[in-house]
Write an enzyme that holds these catalytic residues in place. Structure first.
Site, PDB file in Angstrom:
ATOM      1  N   CYS A 123       0.824  -1.203   0.000  1.00 42.34           N
ATOM      2  CA  CYS A 123       0.000   0.000   0.000  1.00 42.34           C
ATOM      3  C   CYS A 123       0.867   1.266   0.000  1.00 42.34           C
ATOM      4  O   CYS A 123       2.008   1.243   0.426  1.00 42.34           O
ATOM      5  CB  CYS A 123      -0.917   0.080   1.207  1.00 42.34           C
ATOM      6  SG  CYS A 123      -1.869  -1.389   1.508  1.00 42.34           S
ATOM      7  N   ARG A 140       3.063   0.611  -5.392  1.00 44.28           N
ATOM      8  CA  ARG A 140       3.007  -0.058  -4.095  1.00 44.28           C
ATOM      9  C   ARG A 140       1.713  -0.851  -3.897  1.00 44.28           C
ATOM     10  O   ARG A 140       1.553  -1.559  -2.906  1.00 44.28           O
ATOM     11  CB  ARG A 140       3.134   0.980  -2.969  1.00 44.28           C
ATOM     12  CG  ARG A 140       4.431   1.748  -2.995  1.00 44.28           C
ATOM     13  CD  ARG A 140       4.474   2.725  -1.851  1.00 44.28           C
ATOM     14  NE  ARG A 140       4.447   2.035  -0.584  1.00 44.28           N
ATOM     15  CZ  ARG A 140       5.504   1.548   0.044  1.00 44.28           C
ATOM     16  NH1 ARG A 140       6.691   1.685  -0.503  1.00 44.28           N
ATOM     17  NH2 ARG A 140       5.388   0.935   1.196  1.00 44.28           N
ATOM     18  N   TRP A 180      -2.929  -2.562  -1.571  1.00 42.62           N
ATOM     19  CA  TRP A 180      -2.539  -3.907  -1.992  1.00 42.62           C
ATOM     20  C   TRP A 180      -3.103  -4.809  -0.906  1.00 42.62           C
ATOM     21  O   TRP A 180      -2.611  -4.823   0.216  1.00 42.62           O
ATOM     22  CB  TRP A 180      -1.020  -4.014  -2.064  1.00 42.62           C
ATOM     23  CG  TRP A 180      -0.503  -5.276  -2.660  1.00 42.62           C
ATOM     24  CD1 TRP A 180      -0.314  -5.552  -3.987  1.00 42.62           C
ATOM     25  CD2 TRP A 180      -0.073  -6.454  -1.951  1.00 42.62           C
ATOM     26  NE1 TRP A 180       0.196  -6.816  -4.144  1.00 42.62           N
ATOM     27  CE2 TRP A 180       0.349  -7.394  -2.919  1.00 42.62           C
ATOM     28  CE3 TRP A 180      -0.011  -6.808  -0.608  1.00 42.62           C
ATOM     29  CZ2 TRP A 180       0.828  -8.651  -2.583  1.00 42.62           C
ATOM     30  CZ3 TRP A 180       0.469  -8.067  -0.274  1.00 42.62           C
ATOM     31  CH2 TRP A 180       0.887  -8.974  -1.255  1.00 42.62           C
ATOM     32  N   ASN A 182      -0.699   1.543   6.121  1.00 42.22           N
ATOM     33  CA  ASN A 182       0.109   0.606   5.346  1.00 42.22           C
ATOM     34  C   ASN A 182       0.776  -0.323   6.349  1.00 42.22           C
ATOM     35  O   ASN A 182       1.443   0.140   7.264  1.00 42.22           O
ATOM     36  CB  ASN A 182       1.154   1.402   4.546  1.00 42.22           C
ATOM     37  CG  ASN A 182       2.265   0.524   3.979  1.00 42.22           C
ATOM     38  OD1 ASN A 182       3.386   0.973   3.841  1.00 42.22           O
ATOM     39  ND2 ASN A 182       1.974  -0.692   3.657  1.00 42.22           N
ATOM     40  N   GLY A 183       0.572  -1.623   6.191  1.00 41.39           N
ATOM     41  CA  GLY A 183       1.186  -2.573   7.127  1.00 41.39           C
ATOM     42  C   GLY A 183       0.192  -3.649   7.493  1.00 41.39           C
ATOM     43  O   GLY A 183      -0.843  -3.814   6.838  1.00 41.39           O
ATOM     44  N   GLU A 203      17.286 -14.146 -12.889  1.00 39.18           N
ATOM     45  CA  GLU A 203      16.726 -12.809 -13.053  1.00 39.18           C
ATOM     46  C   GLU A 203      15.947 -12.708 -14.368  1.00 39.18           C
ATOM     47  O   GLU A 203      14.872 -12.107 -14.420  1.00 39.18           O
ATOM     48  CB  GLU A 203      17.848 -11.759 -12.982  1.00 39.18           C
ATOM     49  CG  GLU A 203      17.419 -10.316 -13.139  1.00 39.18           C
ATOM     50  CD  GLU A 203      16.438  -9.822 -12.078  1.00 39.18           C
ATOM     51  OE1 GLU A 203      16.136 -10.558 -11.125  1.00 39.18           O
ATOM     52  OE2 GLU A 203      15.938  -8.693 -12.226  1.00 39.18           O
ATOM     53  N   LYS A 246      12.016 -11.684 -14.620  1.00 40.08           N
ATOM     54  CA  LYS A 246      11.540 -10.547 -15.425  1.00 40.08           C
ATOM     55  C   LYS A 246      10.435 -11.014 -16.353  1.00 40.08           C
ATOM     56  O   LYS A 246       9.430 -10.345 -16.525  1.00 40.08           O
ATOM     57  CB  LYS A 246      12.675  -9.944 -16.271  1.00 40.08           C
ATOM     58  CG  LYS A 246      13.712  -9.107 -15.571  1.00 40.08           C
ATOM     59  CD  LYS A 246      13.224  -7.843 -14.944  1.00 40.08           C
ATOM     60  CE  LYS A 246      12.680  -8.031 -13.601  1.00 40.08           C
ATOM     61  NZ  LYS A 246      13.312  -7.761 -12.403  1.00 40.08           N
ATOM     62  N   GLU A 258       7.073 -12.169 -14.230  1.00 40.45           N
ATOM     63  CA  GLU A 258       6.359 -11.181 -13.427  1.00 40.45           C
ATOM     64  C   GLU A 258       5.595 -10.150 -14.259  1.00 40.45           C
ATOM     65  O   GLU A 258       4.580  -9.639 -13.821  1.00 40.45           O
ATOM     66  CB  GLU A 258       7.255 -10.516 -12.387  1.00 40.45           C
ATOM     67  CG  GLU A 258       8.336  -9.610 -12.909  1.00 40.45           C
ATOM     68  CD  GLU A 258       9.203  -9.016 -11.788  1.00 40.45           C
ATOM     69  OE1 GLU A 258       8.756  -8.912 -10.643  1.00 40.45           O
ATOM     70  OE2 GLU A 258      10.359  -8.649 -12.096  1.00 40.45           O
ATOM     71  N   HIS A 264      17.410 -33.714 -14.529  1.00 37.49           N
ATOM     72  CA  HIS A 264      16.937 -34.427 -13.341  1.00 37.49           C
ATOM     73  C   HIS A 264      15.453 -34.189 -13.099  1.00 37.49           C
ATOM     74  O   HIS A 264      15.015 -34.103 -11.959  1.00 37.49           O
ATOM     75  CB  HIS A 264      17.774 -34.021 -12.118  1.00 37.49           C
ATOM     76  CG  HIS A 264      19.210 -34.404 -12.262  1.00 37.49           C
ATOM     77  ND1 HIS A 264      19.635 -35.711 -12.285  1.00 37.49           N
ATOM     78  CD2 HIS A 264      20.322 -33.646 -12.443  1.00 37.49           C
ATOM     79  CE1 HIS A 264      20.949 -35.743 -12.465  1.00 37.49           C
ATOM     80  NE2 HIS A 264      21.394 -34.501 -12.575  1.00 37.49           N
ATOM     81  N   LYS A 304       5.947  -3.124  -5.428  1.00 38.40           N
ATOM     82  CA  LYS A 304       7.386  -2.937  -5.505  1.00 38.40           C
ATOM     83  C   LYS A 304       8.068  -3.115  -4.156  1.00 38.40           C
ATOM     84  O   LYS A 304       9.143  -3.665  -4.046  1.00 38.40           O
ATOM     85  CB  LYS A 304       7.681  -1.548  -6.052  1.00 38.40           C
ATOM     86  CG  LYS A 304       9.163  -1.359  -6.290  1.00 38.40           C
ATOM     87  CD  LYS A 304       9.423  -0.301  -7.288  1.00 38.40           C
ATOM     88  CE  LYS A 304      10.878  -0.295  -7.693  1.00 38.40           C
ATOM     89  NZ  LYS A 304      11.263  -1.488  -8.469  1.00 38.40           N
TER      90      LYS A 304
HETATM   91  C1  G6P Z   1       9.552  -6.951  -4.739  1.00 40.10           C
HETATM   92  C2  G6P Z   1       9.914  -6.305  -6.050  1.00 40.10           C
HETATM   93  C3  G6P Z   1      11.222  -6.894  -6.580  1.00 40.10           C
HETATM   94  C4  G6P Z   1      12.322  -6.725  -5.541  1.00 40.10           C
HETATM   95  C5  G6P Z   1      11.918  -7.360  -4.211  1.00 40.10           C
HETATM   96  C6  G6P Z   1      12.890  -6.988  -3.110  1.00 40.10           C
HETATM   97  O1  G6P Z   1       9.183  -8.283  -4.938  1.00 40.10           O
HETATM   98  O2  G6P Z   1       8.888  -6.503  -6.993  1.00 40.10           O
HETATM   99  O3  G6P Z   1      11.591  -6.211  -7.763  1.00 40.10           O
HETATM  100  O4  G6P Z   1      13.486  -7.338  -6.023  1.00 40.10           O
HETATM  101  O5  G6P Z   1      10.639  -6.874  -3.806  1.00 40.10           O
HETATM  102  O6  G6P Z   1      12.792  -5.606  -2.895  1.00 40.10           O
HETATM  103  P1  G6P Z   1      13.943  -4.703  -2.299  1.00 40.10           P
HETATM  104  O7  G6P Z   1      13.354  -3.343  -2.206  1.00 40.10           O
HETATM  105  O8  G6P Z   1      14.260  -5.287  -0.943  1.00 40.10           O
HETATM  106  O9  G6P Z   1      15.110  -4.791  -3.215  1.00 40.10           O
END
Ligand code: G6P
Length: 622
Positions: free
Chosen positions: A2, A27, A76, A112-113, A495, A499, A502, A518, A617
């Site tokens: 949020c 967020r 969220w 938020n929380g 990674e 990408k 997601e 395996h 995020k």
């Molecule tokens: C979320 C974001 C990712 C990020 C992860 C860790 O899942 O979508 O892109 O890598 O959090 O976030 P941070 O702020 O700790 O790097």
């Protein structure tokens, strides 16, 4: 997760709140709401489900909500599904329907929380005659504040501190009280919150980009503190209700950095900002041809004393840790463990003396990473935070900080922050190798020179992005994609796969190429795309063999390799080349085509690239 915002000043609040929410939409984006007061006792509450645009439309871009003091929220969902009734703000009074409309409640708030003991508190409040209209923990907090406010006839600050003592969990709260028409009261524990001031106006927000356009002077309210925010001034209090003084911090980020600047999406803009993010980060560490870590507290003496490194992080930051593991072990010959923060915090893995725990985090607020940092400190480890957001909780709580200079990152899927983290960790590895006597001064100088070439090499890859755009449109209907590689190439595959999945919602997996046989190879069917990352010369042939095993079972192959390895075209259907560089650092280059692949696939599928479904995020819940 949020996002929350607040404004009190001499301008109309609603358009400013909507603008702030727009910048916090990363967020959370399942619903949003505003509460604005026009000097009097009444607050006008408007909520809308779905994207923020619905709220903007509903309020005529904020114009339909007059008033110079207000709070806003983008959600969220955690407690209670996404719906009008669960959207914030929540009010202390009884109300019917969704809680929208003109309300005369004593307390109106956004949060938020997560409040962990909300059911127990709700029981208590129900016994005292409170009626609940939503399923949220937030409504419980707002009503609990109201309960103390009325029961003890104490002012807002004391009502809030009493509430803080009763609740367990995390929160950034912004509350308005009927009796204090131009003020906002805020409180925080383990969820981000900043307060900005300007002449005759004050702002509060979950993150800097929301207020950057209006002010750069911000306070980082600490855990278990309360703020009383008036136009142009703020007072802070501790849990006892005693006033405390906090330093004012000047934000150096450029406001334009939080805009799209002509790019179709923030993600594409941020992909293009990678040369600058990497260059700025390296320039802050490399001075006159020397890697200087003094500010991080990692003197050569400390480095020599280390027995082990534990890297702890979540998501892409964890992938950076996976890559750094190979580089540090190979260059500095120091054992490295890489742990998911959400696992690390619940394990009791023995931590040898002189362990350095490195927490990598873009936001510096990720709940699991923060908890892992605290566990590491409790166990006596030395801690280093590699963080992008200045003044964030992880940065403040770690023993030492190494800031990445990626600037504000808005797209949910990280790109430039990831690359800046990778560069910072590579520089760290090189200094560690020198300090531990594993490389000569000459090799050290050469590695620094190589690092310096990375930004320009990334730029060159970006110049050739049209081929990836074309290829992405061809694979946009894929059902499954596998990313494979060995060693550092495996770390990059992780990674690349994240990408892809997601933002395109195509199922994808990353595998250590040798592990495929395996089990996973049984999933390969005619046309399944397998992306092989082939940048490590010693492992190249082995991974190509694994790719051929897939091809003979019908797979369609894409290879990412370094310039010169043109024979790859004998094996793969589509090849992408990145410039040659020292193989320890080539991951910074190989990841770029994979980011573009994910990006363009998402665009081809017509998806919301910057705000993929169900994600946020900054994950400030467990
Ligand atoms: C979320 C974001 C990712 C990020 C992860 C860790 O899942 O979508 O892109 O890598 O959090 O976030 P941070 O702020 O700790 O790097």
């Amino acid at each position: 997760m949020c996002g929350i915002v607040g404004y009190t000043g001499n301008e109309q609040a609603a358009p400013i709140l909507l603008d702030g929410l727009k910048r916090l939409e990363y967020r959370g984006y399942d619903s949003a709401g505003l509460a604005v007061r026009d000097g009097g006792a009444l607050a006008e509450v408007v909520k809308a489900t779905g994207k923020l645009q619905h709220l903007a439309d509903k309020t005529d871009q904020g114009r339909a909500l007059p008033g110079m003091c207000g709070i806003g929220h983008t959600r969220w969902a955690t407690h209670g599904g996404p719906s009008m009734v669960n959207a914030h703000p929540h009010v202390s009074g009884n109300c019917s329907g969704s809680g929208s409309g003109t309300v005369e409640s004593d307390v109106v708030g956004v949060h938020n929380g997560i409040i962990e003991n909300f059911s127990e508190l709700k029981e208590k409040l129900l016994r005292h005659g409170y009626v609940f209209y939503s399923d949220t923990d937030t409504e419980v907090v707002v009503k609990l504040v109201d309960y103390y406010y009325k029961k003890y006839k104490i002012g807002p600050v004391d009502a809030i501190t009493r509430t803080m003592v009763r609740v367990r969990g995390s929160y950034a709260l912004a509350l308005m009280f009927k009796d204090y028409p131009n003020e906002i009261f805020a409180a925080r524990k383990d969820s981000p919150l900043i307060i900005g001031t300007a002449e005759n106006a004050s702002f509060l927000a979950s993150d800097v980009p929301a207020i950057l356009k209006y002010t750069r002077s911000v306070y980082y309210i600490d855990n278990l503190q309360v703020a009383r925010v008036s136009p142009g001034s703020v007072k802070f209090y501790d849990l006892n209700g005693d006033e405390v003084t906090l330093p004012l911090t000047e934000i150096t980020w450029d406001a334009a950095a939080a805009e799209k600047s002509g790019y179709e999406h923030f993600m594409l803009k941020e992909i293009h900002e990678q040369p600058a993010a990497v260059r700025d980060t390296l320039n802050s560490i490399i001075k006159d041809g020397d890697i200087v870590l003094t500010e991080t507290g990692l003197t050569d003496e400390v480095i020599r004393s280390l027995s082990q490194i534990d890297i702890v992080a979540c998501g892409s930051a964890w992938h950076v840790g996976m890559a750094a593991q190979y580089v540090i072990e190979d260059l500095a010959k120091l054992p490295v463990r890489v742990e998911l923060a959400s696992e690390f915090r619940y394990r009791s893995a023995p931590m040898p003396e002189n362990t350095l725990v490195i927490v990598i985090s873009q936001s510096g607020e990720t709940a699991d990473s923060l908890a892992a940092l605290r566990v590491a400190k409790e166990r006596g480890a030395l801690t280093l935070a590699v963080v992008n957001v200045i003044g964030s909780t992880i940065a403040r709580e770690a023993d030492h900080v190494l800031y990445t200079l990626a600037g504000p990152e808005i797209a949910v899927a990280t790109t430039k922050a990831y690359s800046a983290q990778l560069a910072a960790m590579d520089a760290l590895a090189v200094r560690m190798a020198l300090a531990r006597g594993q490389i000569s001064r000459e090799e050290y100088g050469h590695l620094i020179e190589e690092l310096g070439t990375i930004p320009d090499k990334i730029r060159r890859i970006l110049e050739d992005k049209e081929r990836l755009q074309w290829f992405s449109s061809k694979i946009a209907n894929a059902h499954d994609i596998f990313f494979i590689g060995r060693g550092l190439d495996y770390a990059i595959s992780l990674e690349g796969s994240l990408k892809m999945k997601e933002i395109s919602y195509i199922h994808s997996e990353a595998y250590a190429a040798g592990e495929l046989k395996h089990g996973t190879i049984s999933l390969i069917e005619r046309g399944t795309l397998v992306v092989g990352v082939l940048t490590q010369s010693g492992l190249y042939e082995k991974t190509v063999s694994n790719m051929m095993e897939c091809k003979s079972r019908g797979a369609y192959l894409m290879g990412v390799t370094t310039n010169g390895n043109f024979d790859v075209e004998d094996s793969v259907n589509f090849a992408v080349y990145v410039p040659r560089t020292d193989e320890h650092f080539v991951s910074s280059l190989a990841v770029v085509p994979l980011q573009l692949l994910g990006y363009y696939t998402s665009v081809s599928r017509g998806l919301d690239v910057d705000k993929p479904r169900n994600l946020a995020k900054s994950v400030t819940v467990e």
